[in-house]
Design a protein around this motif. Structure first.
Motif, PDB file in Angstrom:
ATOM      1  N   ARG A  56      89.300 -52.447  14.255  1.00 27.76           N
ATOM      2  CA  ARG A  56      88.410 -51.722  13.339  1.00 27.76           C
ATOM      3  C   ARG A  56      87.500 -50.748  14.074  1.00 27.76           C
ATOM      4  O   ARG A  56      87.156 -49.685  13.551  1.00 27.76           O
ATOM      5  N   SER A  79      99.586 -53.158   5.867  1.00 23.39           N
ATOM      6  CA  SER A  79      98.847 -52.069   6.507  1.00 23.39           C
ATOM      7  C   SER A  79      99.656 -50.775   6.537  1.00 23.39           C
ATOM      8  O   SER A  79      99.091 -49.680   6.412  1.00 23.39           O
ATOM      9  N   ASN A 135      97.605 -47.774   2.672  1.00 22.55           N
ATOM     10  CA  ASN A 135      96.544 -47.155   3.462  1.00 22.55           C
ATOM     11  C   ASN A 135      96.215 -45.801   2.851  1.00 22.55           C
ATOM     12  O   ASN A 135      96.977 -45.290   2.027  1.00 22.55           O
ATOM     13  N   VAL A 164      95.846 -46.815   9.890  1.00 23.45           N
ATOM     14  CA  VAL A 164      96.669 -48.012   9.717  1.00 23.45           C
ATOM     15  C   VAL A 164      96.007 -49.213  10.398  1.00 23.45           C
ATOM     16  O   VAL A 164      95.978 -50.320   9.845  1.00 23.45           O
ATOM     17  N   THR A 169      93.040 -50.316   8.333  1.00 22.45           N
ATOM     18  CA  THR A 169      93.517 -51.069   7.168  1.00 22.45           C
ATOM     19  C   THR A 169      93.973 -52.456   7.586  1.00 22.45           C
ATOM     20  O   THR A 169      93.698 -53.446   6.895  1.00 22.45           O
ATOM     21  N   PHE A 170      94.655 -52.546   8.720  1.00 20.27           N
ATOM     22  CA  PHE A 170      95.089 -53.835   9.264  1.00 20.27           C
ATOM     23  C   PHE A 170      93.887 -54.751   9.475  1.00 20.27           C
ATOM     24  O   PHE A 170      93.922 -55.943   9.133  1.00 20.27           O
TER      25      PHE A 170
END
Length: 215
Positions: free
Chosen positions: A47, A106, A110, A118, A121-122
């Motif tokens: 993140r 992911s 997205n 990606v 989002t993961f």
């Protein structure tokens, strides 16, 4: 920044500090799922890849550094410093059952199909389920120390406060992040049963929270 976001961040920080202090003071990581902590470290890593490329505010940067440092410190204490007390026999959740669908989602869900997006989002999807190895471990052993339940309570409170933050932002700014909101709601649902047990048992002064035995 609204009060719900700030309170959520404080609750999140309090949860990690409680966990670190529990491990350090007791010189033991018994009852703590190392797998959950590795997943949370992975959440923060993927993140906050923009840490050195995007500046939002001093507060944002400091919190990113703190969460990264503390998550890896927790992993270090569990797998290195106090590894002899790590309960690997009960920390047996199959994390691949989480990682495979999260990776797939992911790529499919997205906002922009770029590596950074990606991975962000993961991290959102993974955070929603990263606590499952810890909850599974508690279910398997049948009980949890009160200090561990305090950690889980503040972690769940952080997600609940973030839902309030999203509601506030939607009404005041028209802001709505579907991926974050849906993932946050899913994560909060995982804590619902725990919240009930926490209030009815831990807050009544029991040293450990025992789970009800199945009939």
């Amino acid at each position: 920044m609204n009060v719900f976001r700030l309170a959520g961040d404080v609750s999140h920080l309090a949860a990690i500090i409680i966990l670190l202090l529990k491990i350090w003071r007791s010189r033991s990581c018994a009852g703590i799922s190392g797998k959950s902590q590795v997943l949370f470290a992975l959440v923060f890593t993927t993140r906050y890849l923009d840490l050195f490329t995007a500046f939002i505010s001093a507060y944002n940067t400091v919190m990113k550094v703190v969460f990264l440092a503390m998550s890896y410190a927790t992993v270090y204490l569990i797998y290195m410093r106090f590894r002899n007390s790590y309960d690997s026999e009960n920390d047996t959740f199959r994390v691949e059952f989480l990682l495979v669908p999260v990776i797939g989602l992911s790529f499919l869900e997205n906002y922009v199909f770029t590596p950074m997006e990606v991975l962000w989002t993961f991290s959102i999807f993974l955070e929603a389920v990263a606590i499952m190895p810890q909850l599974f471990m508690i279910t398997k052993t049948g009980e949890a120390e009160s200090i561990t339940t305090h950690y889980l309570f503040f972690l769940g409170l952080y997600r609940a406060l973030y839902i309030a933050n999203w509601v506030w932002r939607y009404h005041t700014e028209g802001f709505f992040d579907q991926i974050a909101v849906v993932s946050g709601v899913v994560q909060t649902i995982f804590y619902c049963d725990f919240f009930y047990l926490y209030v009815t048992r831990v807050l009544r002064g029991k040293a450990k929270m025992s789970l009800p035995m199945p009939i």
